[in-house]
Design a protein around this motif. Structure first.
Motif, short mmCIF file in Angstrom:
data_model
loop_
_atom_site.label_atom_id
_atom_site.label_comp_id
_atom_site.label_asym_id
_atom_site.label_seq_id
_atom_site.Cartn_x
_atom_site.Cartn_y
_atom_site.Cartn_z
N ARG A 126 0.84 -1.20 0.00
CA ARG A 126 0.00 0.00 0.00
C ARG A 126 0.87 1.25 0.00
N GLU A 127 1.92 1.28 0.81
CA GLU A 127 2.80 2.44 0.84
C GLU A 127 3.57 2.59 -0.46
N LEU A 133 4.97 14.79 -8.90
CA LEU A 133 4.39 13.45 -8.81
C LEU A 133 5.46 12.38 -9.01
N ARG A 134 6.39 12.60 -9.94
CA ARG A 134 7.49 11.64 -10.10
C ARG A 134 8.33 11.57 -8.83
N THR A 135 8.59 12.72 -8.24
CA THR A 135 9.35 12.74 -6.99
C THR A 135 8.65 11.95 -5.90
N LEU A 136 7.33 12.02 -5.88
CA LEU A 136 6.55 11.31 -4.86
C LEU A 136 6.35 9.84 -5.20
N GLY A 147 8.48 14.08 4.15
CA GLY A 147 9.28 14.67 3.10
C GLY A 147 9.22 16.17 3.03
N GLN A 148 10.19 16.72 2.31
CA GLN A 148 10.23 18.16 2.04
C GLN A 148 10.50 18.34 0.55
N VAL A 185 9.46 3.27 0.32
CA VAL A 185 9.04 4.49 -0.36
C VAL A 185 10.11 5.56 -0.15
N THR A 186 10.59 6.14 -1.23
CA THR A 186 11.60 7.18 -1.13
C THR A 186 11.00 8.44 -0.53
#
Length: 474
Positions: free
Chosen positions: A82-83, A242-245, A217-218, A154-155
């Motif tokens: 899920r994460e 969105l790619r970063t997330l 995150g920041q 998750v990064t």
């Protein structure tokens, strides 16, 4: 023998250019259950059919598909998947057409014998591949799973630029940024001010101090509102974020409105700090604002922006003389005592503008033969020419503000620069611009919104000294 058909339909966004939407296309799962199988055996049968391993499954067991992977419970697997999909428990439940309580109980381990349909719908909602489905088979039996890697972590984005080494005279402004909270809407602080006033430095410094409060995150997004090139389009900025997330390219919608909706969904339930630097206008900014109260957004702009909701505007002024001297001496690396009156005059010649002070200090430090008095003498001649150091220049920063003005405001800016440095009233401006008082006030208001003009008292105006020098030179 019983025959059960489970169908799960998911929304599919389609676009004329063929870009995929979010989530994937409609899908159906057909489950064939025999009366001799219990619910876990049935799940094993169906999932193995989906992965091409039906011949390896027997009632009460799971096929040999690899070495055991110890310690992966059903709840841990579901939580990890899920994460990985950037979903909250509520979002996964909605996508799987299940009650959120079911998802919570499965992740916590309280639900030991999940229903067949629940397992199938969760596997489809999470879009598990063959290896993950085989792992789910084993976890549903309470047995060790195949030797496949667990869900990748998750990064967590940590995008803040390096903190500034010297931030002087901004204690009150820092308190405003750090103290702005909201329990119902996303808190937004819009830091505005003229070019070189220190907006980005304040935002980055505050963000570093607040980062521990936002463990998810920041983000730092340079919107290039006053860069030499055109400002970043909202849709382009959303795709990058969105790619970063962690959203794959194939799941990023084509339409900017759909990207904004996905962006809000991804951030729902998360605590993320977002710095939107150098915003051009509200059109560029609003799609990048989250919807929930868990995030904090710090915006910087050379314009006074109007943000709806619980937004706080914070206009930066020039530094006090004492703070300007402290900044200058620290950055110049002065190891000898210089006369305070000379230092005060240097920072005044810099207009008490942080960018100008930093450039002057850098030039003095790079030239050991210079003294503070020599620097002051140079600033007394053509200070805009002196306040340039490599890529950093006060004149270039003001050029970019001027370039973003409409033609009529550029004309007003140049005409005001042709006058004296003293303050002036709206009637004087109306005469200079050869227009009516109401229209003159509107034009002056527009320059104030761009922070190229100051109103010291009602209908009484002046230009910052460096701004006046720039306007006069055009």
């Amino acid at each position: 023998m019983a025959l059960i058909l489970v169908t799960r339909r998911r929304s599919h966004q389609s676009h004329s250019n063929g870009d995929p939407g979010w989530p994937g296309p409609s899908d159906s799962v057909r489950c064939r259950l025999t009366s001799g199988l219990n619910s876990v055996d049935a799940v094993s049968m169906v999932l193995s059919v989906r992965t091409g391993r039906a011949d390896e499954i027997e009632p009460g067991g799971v096929g040999t598909v690899g070495d055991p992977c110890a310690g992966m419970s059903l709840g841990a697997l579901l939580r990890g998947w899920r994460e990985r999909a950037l979903l909250t428990q509520e979002q996964l439940a909605e996508r799987a057409c299940l009650n959120v309580r079911t998802v919570r109980r499965m992740e916590s381990g309280a639900l030991l014998r999940p229903r067949v349909t629940s397992m199938l719908l969760l596997a489809e909602a999470l879009e598990l591949n063959g290896a993950d489905r085989a792992t789910l088979n084993a976890a549903a039996h309470g047995q060790p799973g195949p030797a496949v890697a667990g869900p990748p972590p998750v990064t967590v984005p940590r995008q803040l630029p390096a903190d500034v080494a010297a931030l002087a005279g901004r204690d009150r402004e820092l308190a405003v940024v750090e103290g702005h909270r909201s329990s119902h809407t996303v808190p937004v602080v819009c830091v505005n001010g003229m070019a070189g006033i220190g907006k980005t430095a304040l935002a980055v410094h505050a963000a570093h101090r607040l980062a521990p409060l936002y463990p998810d995150g920041q983000l730092f997004v340079d919107l290039r509102g006053h860069a030499p090139k055109a400002p970043v389009e909202p849709g382009t900025a959303l795709a990058r974020v969105l790619r970063t997330l962690g959203v794959p390219d194939e799941h990023i919608p084509w339409h900017p409105d759909d990207r904004a909706a996905l962006y809000r969904s991804v951030l729902a339930g998360r605590r993320v700090l977002i710095v939107l630097d150098d915003a051009a206008d509200e059109h560029q900014l609003l799609p990048l604002l989250p919807a929930g109260p868990g995030c904090l957004v710090i915006v910087t702009s050379r314009r006074r922006l109007t943000c709806h909701g619980d937004a706080r505007g914070l206009s930066l002024d020039v530094l006090p003389v004492t703070a300007g001297i402290a900044l200058f001496t620290r950055l110049a690396g002065l190891d000898r005592r210089a006369p305070s009156d000379v230092l005060a005059e240097v920072v005044r010649r810099c207009g008490l503008l942080p960018l100008a002070i930093r450039i002057a200090a850098a030039r003095l430090r790079a030239r050991p033969a210079w003294g503070v008095r020599h620097l002051l003498d140079r600033l007394a001649c053509d200070r805009l020419a002196e306040l340039a150091d490599g890529p950093h220049s006060v004149a270039a920063a003001l050029d970019r503000s001027y370039d973003r003005l409409p033609d009529e405001q550029r004309r007003v800016y140049r005409l005001l620069g042709s006058g004296g440095r003293a303050g002036f009233g709206a009637d004087t401006a109306a005469a200079l611009l050869d227009t009516s008082m109401p229209r003159a006030r509107r034009l002056l208001d527009q320059l104030m919104d761009a922070h190229l003009l100051q109103e010291t008292s009602p209908c009484w105006y002046r230009m910052h000294d460096l701004v006046h020098d720039h306007a006069a030179a055009l």
